[in-house]
Enzyme design. Structure first.
Site, PDB file in Angstrom:
ATOM      1  N   ASN A  91      13.627  -0.884   8.468  1.00 17.66           N
ATOM      2  CA  ASN A  91      12.591  -0.832   7.425  1.00 17.66           C
ATOM      3  C   ASN A  91      12.716   0.406   6.553  1.00 17.66           C
ATOM      4  OD1 ASN A  91      11.517   1.224   9.014  1.00 17.66           O
ATOM      5  ND2 ASN A  91       9.425   0.665   8.424  1.00 17.66           N
ATOM      6  N   LYS A 111      14.493  -7.276   6.102  1.00 13.46           N
ATOM      7  CA  LYS A 111      14.680  -6.276   7.167  1.00 13.46           C
ATOM      8  C   LYS A 111      15.909  -6.501   8.044  1.00 13.46           C
ATOM      9  CE  LYS A 111       9.863  -4.959   7.818  1.00 13.46           C
ATOM     10  NZ  LYS A 111       8.838  -4.565   8.791  1.00 13.46           N
ATOM     11  N   ALA A 118       7.086  -7.544  14.989  1.00 12.64           N
ATOM     12  CA  ALA A 118       6.332  -6.311  15.240  1.00 12.64           C
ATOM     13  C   ALA A 118       6.378  -5.953  16.716  1.00 12.64           C
ATOM     14  CB  ALA A 118       4.888  -6.475  14.772  1.00 12.64           C
ATOM     15  N   PHE A 133       0.842  -1.202   0.000  1.00 11.45           N
ATOM     16  CA  PHE A 133       0.000   0.000   0.000  1.00 11.45           C
ATOM     17  C   PHE A 133       0.877   1.252   0.000  1.00 11.45           C
ATOM     18  CE2 PHE A 133       1.581   0.253   4.118  1.00 11.45           C
ATOM     19  CZ  PHE A 133       1.556  -1.035   4.627  1.00 11.45           C
ATOM     20  N   GLY A 171       2.085 -10.795  21.854  1.00 12.15           N
ATOM     21  CA  GLY A 171       2.938 -11.219  20.743  1.00 12.15           C
ATOM     22  C   GLY A 171       4.395 -10.922  21.081  1.00 12.15           C
ATOM     23  N   TYR A 229      -4.698  -4.503  10.564  1.00 13.38           N
ATOM     24  CA  TYR A 229      -5.420  -3.427   9.873  1.00 13.38           C
ATOM     25  C   TYR A 229      -6.436  -3.939   8.859  1.00 13.38           C
ATOM     26  CZ  TYR A 229      -1.867  -4.382   6.350  1.00 13.38           C
ATOM     27  OH  TYR A 229      -1.060  -5.013   5.436  1.00 13.38           O
ATOM     28  N   GLY A 237      -5.280  -0.192  13.388  1.00 11.40           N
ATOM     29  CA  GLY A 237      -4.014  -0.633  12.801  1.00 11.40           C
ATOM     30  C   GLY A 237      -3.535   0.219  11.642  1.00 11.40           C
TER      31      GLY A 237
HETATM   32  P1  ATR Z   1       5.197 -10.102  13.121  1.00  8.06           P
HETATM   33  O1  ATR Z   1       6.368  -9.647  12.318  1.00  8.06           O
HETATM   34  O2  ATR Z   1       3.867  -9.650  12.592  1.00  8.06           O
HETATM   35  O3  ATR Z   1       5.380  -9.800  14.566  1.00  8.06           O
HETATM   36  P2  ATR Z   1       5.958 -12.831  13.661  1.00  8.06           P
HETATM   37  O4  ATR Z   1       7.344 -12.383  13.928  1.00  8.06           O
HETATM   38  O5  ATR Z   1       5.731 -14.062  12.882  1.00  8.06           O
HETATM   39  O6  ATR Z   1       5.130 -11.695  12.932  1.00  8.06           O
HETATM   40  O7  ATR Z   1       5.230 -12.966  15.093  1.00  8.06           O
HETATM   41  C1  ATR Z   1       3.896 -13.393  15.207  1.00  8.06           C
HETATM   42  C2  ATR Z   1       3.464 -13.319  16.675  1.00  8.06           C
HETATM   43  O8  ATR Z   1       2.077 -13.625  16.749  1.00  8.06           O
HETATM   44  C3  ATR Z   1       4.170 -14.329  17.574  1.00  8.06           C
HETATM   45  O9  ATR Z   1       4.314 -13.753  18.854  1.00  8.06           O
HETATM   46  C4  ATR Z   1       3.172 -15.499  17.621  1.00  8.06           C
HETATM   47  O10 ATR Z   1       3.211 -16.274  18.793  1.00  8.06           O
HETATM   48  P3  ATR Z   1       4.209 -17.525  18.973  1.00  8.06           P
HETATM   49  O11 ATR Z   1       5.547 -16.918  19.261  1.00  8.06           O
HETATM   50  O12 ATR Z   1       3.652 -18.272  20.108  1.00  8.06           O
HETATM   51  O13 ATR Z   1       4.174 -18.273  17.655  1.00  8.06           O
HETATM   52  C5  ATR Z   1       1.866 -14.760  17.595  1.00  8.06           C
HETATM   53  N1  ATR Z   1       0.784 -15.569  17.069  1.00  8.06           N
HETATM   54  C6  ATR Z   1       0.624 -16.063  15.823  1.00  8.06           C
HETATM   55  N2  ATR Z   1      -0.544 -16.731  15.700  1.00  8.06           N
HETATM   56  C7  ATR Z   1      -1.129 -16.671  16.921  1.00  8.06           C
HETATM   57  C8  ATR Z   1      -2.354 -17.169  17.451  1.00  8.06           C
HETATM   58  N3  ATR Z   1      -3.223 -17.844  16.684  1.00  8.06           N
HETATM   59  N4  ATR Z   1      -2.625 -16.921  18.753  1.00  8.06           N
HETATM   60  C9  ATR Z   1      -1.774 -16.223  19.533  1.00  8.06           C
HETATM   61  N5  ATR Z   1      -0.601 -15.716  19.092  1.00  8.06           N
HETATM   62  C10 ATR Z   1      -0.294 -15.933  17.811  1.00  8.06           C
END
Ligand code: ATR
Length: 282
Positions: free
Chosen positions: A92, A71, A132, A21, A128, A226, A247
């Site tokens: 980034n 990144k 991010a 975007f 998380g 978002y 978002g």
């Molecule tokens: P981003 O760059 O968007 O942060 P990422 O590095 O893949 O993406 O991180 C995804 C985060 O979302 C992780 O903290 C993940 O939890 P785990 O470390 O336990 O895998 C979390 N996550 C992904 N799917 C999830 C779900 N269904 N429920 C809860 N947490 C989730």
């Protein structure tokens, strides 16, 4: 857009990039300020990352945004890394003037939240512990949060991130726990940030990470998801009378920061927000 002999090129490198975007958002902003810049997206295979950076420098490209999967890897081709980006361990945004890397993702979230409430001295929960969350956690700490609690499905990852944030000395009260225990922390929290994909399209009707019954009305709830704009978590926040932060604002402010780094001008955020909403069909 009027591309001329003098037009300055900035852009995005990633793999893939076609759904970005960012091009319309930045090009509308350049147009609004009458700046002689154009923003384009380049799909760069990871095996070509080094030559892409060297080539961009040779071509006098002014700046890049950097997205997945480059990144982290891109940092080794830069001369200087902004201190917070160094702590985050990911970049980034590149400014080719000085071959310097920045991370505007986290600042995007902070600016989005600060539209609604100040972060200074606040008690913040972040769900998380991925990329991010890492970017946002360091910026939240730099902006003076009092306490940060990192909640994750995989508790080991939350523990690791909490340790890294503590080691930065930007904040001295960081804890971690399982995301399943979120209710233990909501009463005391001022700000809740979701960086998990829970509620993201197409799984929009899943159970939210927290429900309205457990939120108080002074809570600020930011969802980094978002798409859709109104996530299950944001719906719960609205139901609780809490303050929602959408978002899309993080996308907007990370772009605005990159724009400022490249051009030196304050970004026309209203124009950029309109372009983003058009692209995202909101
Ligand atoms: P981003 O760059 O968007 O942060 P990422 O590095 O893949 O993406 O991180 C995804 C985060 O979302 C992780 O903290 C993940 O939890 P785990 O470390 O336990 O895998 C979390 N996550 C992904 N799917 C999830 C779900 N269904 N429920 C809860 N947490 C989730």
């Amino acid at each position: 857009m009027n591309i001329k002999g003098s037009t300055n090129i900035v852009g995005l490198i990633g793999h893939p990039v076609e759904h970005s975007f960012s091009p319309p958002m930045h090009n509308e902003a350049f147009k609004a300020l009458n700046l002689d810049y154009a923003y384009v997206a380049f799909d760069v295979n990871p095996i070509n990352l080094k030559t892409a950076i060297e080539g961009a420098q040779s071509l006098n490209i002014k700046g890049f945004n950097v997205t997945i999967p480059h990144k982290i890897e891109v940092m080794k081709y830069l001369d200087e890394i902004d201190p917070i980006a160094e702590l985050i361990g990911a970049v980034n945004t590149i400014d080719f003037k000085n071959m310097k890397g920045y991370n505007t993702d986290g600042i995007g979230a902070v600016k989005a939240i600060e539209e609604v409430t100040s972060i200074k001295n606040k008690n913040v929960i972040i769900a998380g512990a991925g990329g991010a969350s890492r970017a946002i956690s360091f910026y939240i700490s730099q902006y003076g949060a009092d306490k940060l609690t990192i909640l994750n499905r995989n508790v080991g990852k939350a523990e690791k991130l909490a340790g890294d944030v503590l080691n930065s000395n930007l904040i001295n009260n960081v804890s971690y726990d399982s995301l399943l225990n979120i209710n233990k922390y909501l009463d005391e929290a001022d700000i809740l940030i979701n960086t998990t994909p829970v509620g993201m399209h197409p799984n929009v009707n899943v159970s939210p990470i927290a429900s309205s019954n457990d939120m108080h009305s002074e809570l600020t709830v930011f969802d980094a998801v978002y798409n859709p704009n109104e996530t299950v978590l944001i719906k719960e926040a609205v139901k609780a009378g809490a303050k929602p932060v959408y978002g899309i604002k993080m996308l907007l402010y990370q772009g605005a920061e990159s724009f400022k780094i490249w051009t030196g001008y304050d970004a026309p955020v209203n124009v950029m927000e309109k372009a983003l909403k058009n692209t995202l069909k909101m």
